[in-house]
Design a protein around this motif. Structure first.
Motif, short mmCIF file in Angstrom:
data_model
loop_
_atom_site.label_atom_id
_atom_site.label_comp_id
_atom_site.label_asym_id
_atom_site.label_seq_id
_atom_site.Cartn_x
_atom_site.Cartn_y
_atom_site.Cartn_z
N ALA A 159 0.83 -1.21 0.00
CA ALA A 159 0.00 0.00 0.00
C ALA A 159 0.86 1.25 0.00
CB ALA A 159 -0.92 0.00 1.23
N MET A 160 1.92 1.24 0.81
CA MET A 160 2.81 2.40 0.86
C MET A 160 3.57 2.57 -0.45
SD MET A 160 2.07 3.91 3.43
CE MET A 160 3.09 5.20 2.79
N ALA A 161 3.84 1.47 -1.15
CA ALA A 161 4.51 1.55 -2.45
C ALA A 161 3.64 2.31 -3.45
CB ALA A 161 4.82 0.15 -2.97
N MET A 162 2.35 2.00 -3.45
CA MET A 162 1.42 2.69 -4.35
C MET A 162 1.37 4.19 -4.02
SD MET A 162 0.45 0.19 -6.12
CE MET A 162 1.00 -1.49 -5.87
N TRP A 163 1.32 4.48 -2.73
CA TRP A 163 1.22 5.88 -2.30
C TRP A 163 2.50 6.64 -2.63
CZ3 TRP A 163 3.94 8.84 1.25
CH2 TRP A 163 3.34 10.03 1.64
N SER A 164 3.66 6.02 -2.40
CA SER A 164 4.93 6.74 -2.57
C SER A 164 5.21 7.07 -4.03
CB SER A 164 6.09 5.92 -2.00
OG SER A 164 6.32 4.76 -2.75
N MET A 165 4.73 6.21 -4.95
CA MET A 165 4.97 6.49 -6.38
C MET A 165 4.31 7.80 -6.79
SD MET A 165 4.98 2.98 -8.59
CE MET A 165 3.57 2.17 -7.87
N THR A 166 3.11 8.07 -6.27
CA THR A 166 2.42 9.31 -6.66
C THR A 166 3.14 10.54 -6.11
OG1 THR A 166 0.97 9.22 -4.74
CG2 THR A 166 0.19 8.15 -6.73
N MET A 204 8.77 2.93 -10.42
CA MET A 204 7.50 2.25 -10.64
C MET A 204 7.67 0.73 -10.66
SD MET A 204 5.76 4.75 -13.49
CE MET A 204 4.21 3.88 -13.54
N VAL A 205 8.80 0.28 -11.19
CA VAL A 205 9.06 -1.17 -11.27
C VAL A 205 9.41 -1.74 -9.90
CG1 VAL A 205 10.60 -2.93 -12.23
CG2 VAL A 205 9.79 -1.05 -13.69
N LEU A 206 10.26 -1.01 -9.15
CA LEU A 206 10.81 -1.55 -7.91
C LEU A 206 9.95 -1.29 -6.67
CD1 LEU A 206 14.58 -0.63 -8.41
CD2 LEU A 206 13.55 -2.89 -8.59
N SER A 207 9.13 -0.23 -6.67
CA SER A 207 8.35 0.10 -5.48
C SER A 207 7.46 -1.05 -5.01
CB SER A 207 7.50 1.36 -5.72
OG SER A 207 8.32 2.50 -5.73
N PRO A 208 6.72 -1.73 -5.90
CA PRO A 208 5.92 -2.87 -5.43
C PRO A 208 6.77 -3.98 -4.81
CG PRO A 208 5.18 -2.17 -7.61
CD PRO A 208 6.45 -1.45 -7.32
N LEU A 209 7.98 -4.21 -5.36
CA LEU A 209 8.87 -5.23 -4.81
C LEU A 209 9.33 -4.84 -3.40
CD1 LEU A 209 11.07 -6.00 -7.95
CD2 LEU A 209 9.18 -7.35 -7.04
N VAL A 210 9.65 -3.55 -3.23
CA VAL A 210 10.04 -3.07 -1.90
C VAL A 210 8.87 -3.23 -0.94
CG1 VAL A 210 10.80 -1.06 -0.56
CG2 VAL A 210 11.70 -1.43 -2.86
N GLY A 211 7.67 -2.86 -1.40
CA GLY A 211 6.48 -2.97 -0.56
C GLY A 211 6.21 -4.39 -0.10
N LYS A 212 6.41 -5.36 -1.00
CA LYS A 212 6.14 -6.76 -0.65
C LYS A 212 7.17 -7.32 0.33
CE LYS A 212 3.71 -8.07 -4.91
NZ LYS A 212 3.79 -8.82 -6.17
N ASN A 213 8.39 -6.79 0.29
CA ASN A 213 9.47 -7.34 1.11
C ASN A 213 9.79 -6.53 2.36
OD1 ASN A 213 10.59 -9.76 -0.45
ND2 ASN A 213 10.48 -8.20 -2.04
#
Length: 522
Positions: free
Chosen positions: A147-154, A326-335
């Motif tokens: 969730a934070m990954a989605m927010w931080s990208m914006t 955009m590519v890495l943020s979801p990976l960071v969020g999951k880990n």
């Protein structure tokens, strides 16, 4: 007999399926629209000033009025959300933001435009902290990092996209459209957010208004923002106006802190600074963001003023910064739940330092590829920057204090961005003056290379005056390039010095720390 302690109700369960997807999109769109408006008007200022018949200097109040009002409103989020409820406050903020945007586009003169921008900035204040809080409450604890990954990208991509989009709209349409584009986005965000979240409203408490604390907040934040805006133009503390603003800001801040510490219902919860992870995380985020934002402003300025790039070309150079993020943020969020967030934040600061060191080696012959490579690599740092630091900052904070903590940390970040911009541009010009003086020390009629350069230019058909002007242009270009290199190098060192600050925070895991608090923010 003492009254029982207030116990907040249990939070609703996380959203699932399409409701969570649409809720995330609506909250992210509102956040993107808000952050975009902090920078979209920058490149349109000449067009706005010319159309409304004022000087470009007066036009800068279009930026300042938004920044001042926004900086005042952001730390009020915690108090306002308890008074009115998080969902109602967020939806009202977005709806009022749409109305203010419409008023900005319709403004017939600069006075009304500045008033509309101030309204826009004030109502935008609660949007970012509450979008963060509502988004985290929509996800289960295990997915809080995502969730934070989605927010931080914006919040990271919007400041870069603002000048690019603003320049294109100004060149191809008319300046009011930089405000009109908010209308359809905002209306959609209001409808979707209310439809999904209205049954998840938080508890409301009839808290009294801390009118003195609010007045002191308005005074010191307003004085500080005005000082930062007019400082460079008035040669900083050589000007009595800047000195006066600085003194008002300092005295106001001291009075504000003293008053709020003794207030039962403060507008800003300063007790959060007793939590080590909060102050360490918020300080690291603020200083890091100030360095990042200052350099985001500096690079396009250097490219446009001394490397011959147009506004659109400079924007295109900055645009790829979001690709790897955009590519890495979801990976960071999951880990983030499996890895100590302090390690991720350390990696972010190391990559930022590497990127800025690469830029410190630029010269006036740097081609597009040379300039683009560090910009693309910077996306790695951006992906590892916000999510771990927000996790550290909010860890161990009670759920009902999350909006206040988020509002206060975002206020620090926004203020640091303004300070970073002012300091960076001022130091750039002062270092350029120093380098200019050093470069011209040996240039005189008896200096053989200088004489040969002038003769060569005159042989090419230039008059003596034109030849001297050409040499002056080249010296200026070199001076500002060397000054930019100085700023990039110093920023790289400062990013390295931030690493120990992160490790002052207690170790935390997202699944058991901030995610618990964040997921329970309702």
């Amino acid at each position: 007999m003492t009254a029982p302690a207030h116990t907040p109700p249990l939070p609703p369960p996380p959203l699932t399926g399409s409701a969570r997807l649409w809720g995330t999109l609506a909250l992210s769109a509102a956040t993107f629209m808000n952050v975009l408006d902090t920078s979209i008007a920058n490149v349109s200022l000449p067009a706005i000033a010319g159309d409304l018949g004022v000087s470009p200097t007066q036009g800068t109040w279009v930026i300042t009025s938004f920044a001042v009002a926004n900086a005042i409103a952001v730390p009020l989020t915690g108090w306002l959300s308890q008074r009115f409820g998080q969902v109602r406050l967020f939806v009202a903020s977005v709806a009022l933001f749409v109305i203010a945007s419409l008023l900005c586009g319709l403004a017939p003169n600069m006075t009304l435009l500045i008033a509309a921008r101030a309204l826009q900035g004030f109502v935008a204040g609660p949007m970012i902290p509450l979008s963060q809080s509502l988004l985290l409450s929509s996800y289960p604890r295990a997915l809080a990092g995502l969730a934070m990954a989605m927010w931080s990208m914006t919040t990271l991509i919007a400041p870069v996209m603002g000048p690019l989009l603003g320049g294109w709209i100004t060149d191809n349409m008319t300046w009011p459209w930089i405000f009109y584009i908010n209308v359809p986005v905002g209306i959609a965000a209001v409808m979707v957010t209310w439809g999904i979240f209205h049954q998840r409203e938080t508890e409301q408490r009839a808290l009294p208004i801390d009118s003195i604390g609010l007045a002191l907040l308005v005074i010191w934040v307003g004085a500080m923002q005005v000082m930062l805006d007019i400082g460079k133009e008035h040669d900083w503390f050589e000007s009595p106006w800047v000195v006066a603003c600085g003194l008002v800001a300092l005295v106001g801040l001291v009075a504000f802190v003293v008053w709020e510490r003794g207030e039962d219902h403060p507008v800003v919860d300063l007790a959060l600074f007793r939590i080590r992870n909060f102050w360490a995380g918020a300080l690291a985020t603020s200083v890091g963001y100030g360095l990042f934002f200052g350099n985001v402003v500096l690079l396009p300025l250097w490219l446009q003023q001394y490397m011959g790039y147009t506004a659109t070309q400079a924007g295109e150079v900055m645009a790829p910064v979001g690709l790897l993020a955009m590519v890495l943020s979801p990976l960071v969020g999951k880990n983030i739940a499996k890895v100590d967030p302090r390690r991720f934040a350390t990696l972010a600061f190391l990559v930022f330092a590497l990127v800025l060191w690469m830029r410190s080696n630029f010269n006036t012959q740097a081609d597009l590829a040379t300039i683009m490579v560090p910009t693309i690599i910077q996306g790695v740092a951006m992906a590892f920057f916000f999510i771990p630091l927000v996790t550290i900052t909010l860890s161990g904070i009670a759920p009902d204090r999350i909006p206040a903590a988020s509002g206060l940390s975002n206020f620090m970040r926004i203020t640091a961005g303004a300070v970073g911009t002012s300091v960076t541009t001022t130091l750039w010009e002062r270092r350029a003056s120093l380098h200019h003086a050093q470069l011209t020390e040996g240039l005189h009629q008896g200096h053989l290379p200088f004489t040969q350069a002038l003769q060569g230019l005159q042989a090419g058909g230039l008059t003596p005056e034109q030849a001297l002007a050409q040499v002056e242009r080249l010296v200026n270009q070199q001076a500002f390039m060397l000054a930019a290199n100085d700023i990039f190098y110093a920023s790289a060192l400062l990013f390295l010095l931030l690493i120990p600050l992160v490790w002052l925070a207690h170790p935390t895991r997202a699944a058991s720390g901030s995610a618990d608090a964040a997921a329970g923010a309702h």
